[in-house]
Write a protein that holds these residues in place. Structure first.
Motif, short mmCIF file in Angstrom:
data_model
loop_
_atom_site.label_atom_id
_atom_site.label_comp_id
_atom_site.label_asym_id
_atom_site.label_seq_id
_atom_site.Cartn_x
_atom_site.Cartn_y
_atom_site.Cartn_z
N THR A 101 -2.84 7.48 17.83
CA THR A 101 -2.97 6.96 16.46
C THR A 101 -2.70 5.66 16.37
O THR A 101 -1.76 5.31 16.65
CB THR A 101 -3.68 8.15 15.48
N LYS A 136 -3.94 4.07 13.10
CA LYS A 136 -4.26 4.55 11.33
C LYS A 136 -2.64 5.45 10.75
O LYS A 136 -2.52 5.34 9.90
CB LYS A 136 -5.03 5.45 11.38
N THR A 137 -2.20 6.60 11.21
CA THR A 137 -0.86 6.65 10.95
C THR A 137 0.01 6.09 11.76
O THR A 137 0.03 6.37 13.49
CB THR A 137 -1.22 8.38 10.82
N CYS A 138 1.23 5.91 10.71
CA CYS A 138 2.19 4.94 11.51
C CYS A 138 3.58 5.74 11.03
O CYS A 138 3.78 5.38 9.89
CB CYS A 138 2.28 3.38 10.74
N LYS A 159 3.89 6.64 7.30
CA LYS A 159 3.03 6.59 6.45
C LYS A 159 1.39 6.99 6.96
O LYS A 159 1.16 6.79 8.15
CB LYS A 159 2.74 4.74 6.35
N HIS A 160 0.77 8.01 6.25
CA HIS A 160 -0.01 9.23 6.87
C HIS A 160 -1.52 8.64 6.36
O HIS A 160 -1.87 7.62 4.93
CB HIS A 160 -0.41 10.54 6.42
N HIS A 161 -2.36 7.93 7.66
CA HIS A 161 -3.83 7.27 6.91
C HIS A 161 -4.54 8.55 6.33
O HIS A 161 -4.01 9.64 6.09
CB HIS A 161 -4.98 6.58 8.15
N GLN A 202 -3.44 12.31 -0.19
CA GLN A 202 -4.57 12.77 1.11
C GLN A 202 -5.69 13.32 0.40
O GLN A 202 -6.41 13.22 -0.10
CB GLN A 202 -3.90 13.91 1.75
N SER A 229 1.75 8.40 0.55
CA SER A 229 0.79 9.08 1.96
C SER A 229 0.52 10.44 1.60
O SER A 229 -0.52 10.32 2.33
CB SER A 229 1.16 8.24 3.23
N ASN A 272 -6.04 11.04 7.31
CA ASN A 272 -5.73 12.06 8.64
C ASN A 272 -5.20 13.47 8.37
O ASN A 272 -5.58 14.24 9.43
CB ASN A 272 -3.90 12.31 8.88
#
Length: 357
Positions: free
Chosen positions: A231, A233-235, A118-120, A38, A34, A123
């Motif tokens: 957020t 979206k990022t988890c 885990k980045h959107h 990007q 992730s 992000n």
């Protein structure tokens, strides 16, 4: 390392320093992927600090980068033994920073993130755009924590709820207010802010490293602006399958949060009892004694408590019925805080990943 950001934003660079803690097979293929993929309008680099792991971090990370044709973007640093006066995570971050300082061009921004995040896809772009457009020295996101097991569903939303009560985000984001906080899983910081605060050595022994970093940045110069937000979206991929795993998470730093103060501990326990436990107890007692005044007042307090908790429950996509459990949750968090103090007095405080600080 320099790139042209979109919409006329000036050139800058972002580098990630990532610390690895969980089984590689569970998280790194997702989290590192992730980061490396990007959706960012320019070049960026990822530095992974292998904190003396025994699960093949470097090999797995290199294979992940090769499989998605991103090997040139990834730098892997083998960590050196933890010196005295440092916590493990901050020492890993410091090694990444020291590597960056040796580069011919120092990046404007650094992204500190954990190996279980885990980045959107956008992000990084959104963090950088916010930092530049609002002239922020530090931008941090409290990522969406894992909420799948029973204990996670029961306790994780309240973890975020109580964090926001300790650190009200509007206060944190107000440059006039001295209160500062950040969420360690995702922190974007300008390199000049890091230098102005004296670098990570100034907070090397702190256990609550994210909030200590934010406090050092915000207090380094009058009018310094930082921003902390939520957020969905990022988890985080870190799992807490049992009550013990969540208990240890809180007990590790709860007494540190109170500055190891017995009066603050007593005040916190008393406050938690009065605010969260008295209303349901009063409701039950009022019903049994047929004292409708006590019942009404207690139930109203319980209802108001539930209403304040509802937005956090909705953020985690839980049934609104979970709000009625807040008193029981608060009782557990109170016991965790007491246990945190007991661990400290017994010389077991700050235990984390095999180390006791």
């Amino acid at each position: 390392f320099f790139f042209q950001a979109e919409d006329g934003i000036r050139d800058h660079c972002v580098t990630g320093v990532q610390t690895c803690a969980l089984p590689i097979s569970d998280v790194l293929p997702v989290s590192l992927n992730s980061l490396l993929t990007q959706d960012y309008p320019g070049n960026f680099s990822v530095i992974l600090v292998d904190d003396r792991s025994t699960d093949g971090t470097a090999e797995v990370a290199q294979e992940i980068a090769e499989n998605i044709n991103q090997s040139e973007r990834l730098t892997i640093i083998s960590g050196v033994p933890l010196p005295g006066g440092w916590s493990g995570k901050l020492w890993a971050m410091e090694q990444g920073i020291q590597y960056i300082k040796k580069l011919s061009i120092v990046p404007d921004y650094l992204l500190f993130t954990d190996a279980d995040i885990k980045h959107h896809p956008t992000n990084l772009k959104e963090l950088a755009a916010k930092a530049v457009s609002e002239d922020l020295d530090l931008v941090s996101l409290m990522v969406l924590l894992r909420c799948e097991s029973f204990w996670e569903k029961f306790l994780i939303p309240a973890f975020v709820f109580f964090f926001q009560k300790l650190y009200p985000f509007p206060w944190v984001n107000d440059p006039i207010n001295k209160l500062a906080a950040a969420a360690g899983g995702c922190i974007l910081i300008h390199h000049t802010a890091l230098e102005r605060m004296g670098g990570l050595p100034t907070i090397s022994q702190t256990l609550i490293d994210d909030c200590s970093l934010a406090a050092a940045v915000k207090s380094s110069q009058p009018g310094t602006k930082i921003w902390l937000g939520l957020t969905d979206k990022t988890c985080s991929l870190r799992d807490y399958p049992s009550l013990k795993s969540l208990w240890d998470l809180v007990a590790r730093t709860a007494f540190t949060q109170l500055n190891y103060s017995l009066p603050l501990l007593m005040g916190t326990v008393t406050g938690m009892f009065l605010i969260y436990l008295v209303p349901p107890l009063g409701t039950i007692l009022g019903i049994f004694t047929r004292n409708y005044t006590v019942t009404s007042v207690s139930f109203l307090a319980w209802l108001l408590m539930a209403i304040t908790y509802l937005p956090t429950v909705k953020l985690y996509r839980r049934s609104p019925l979970w709000v009625v459990t807040l008193p029981a949750i608060a009782g557990l968090y109170t016991l965790m805080t007491i246990d945190s103090a007991l661990r400290h007095w017994q010389g077991r405080g700050g235990g984390w990943k095999g180390r006791v600080y």
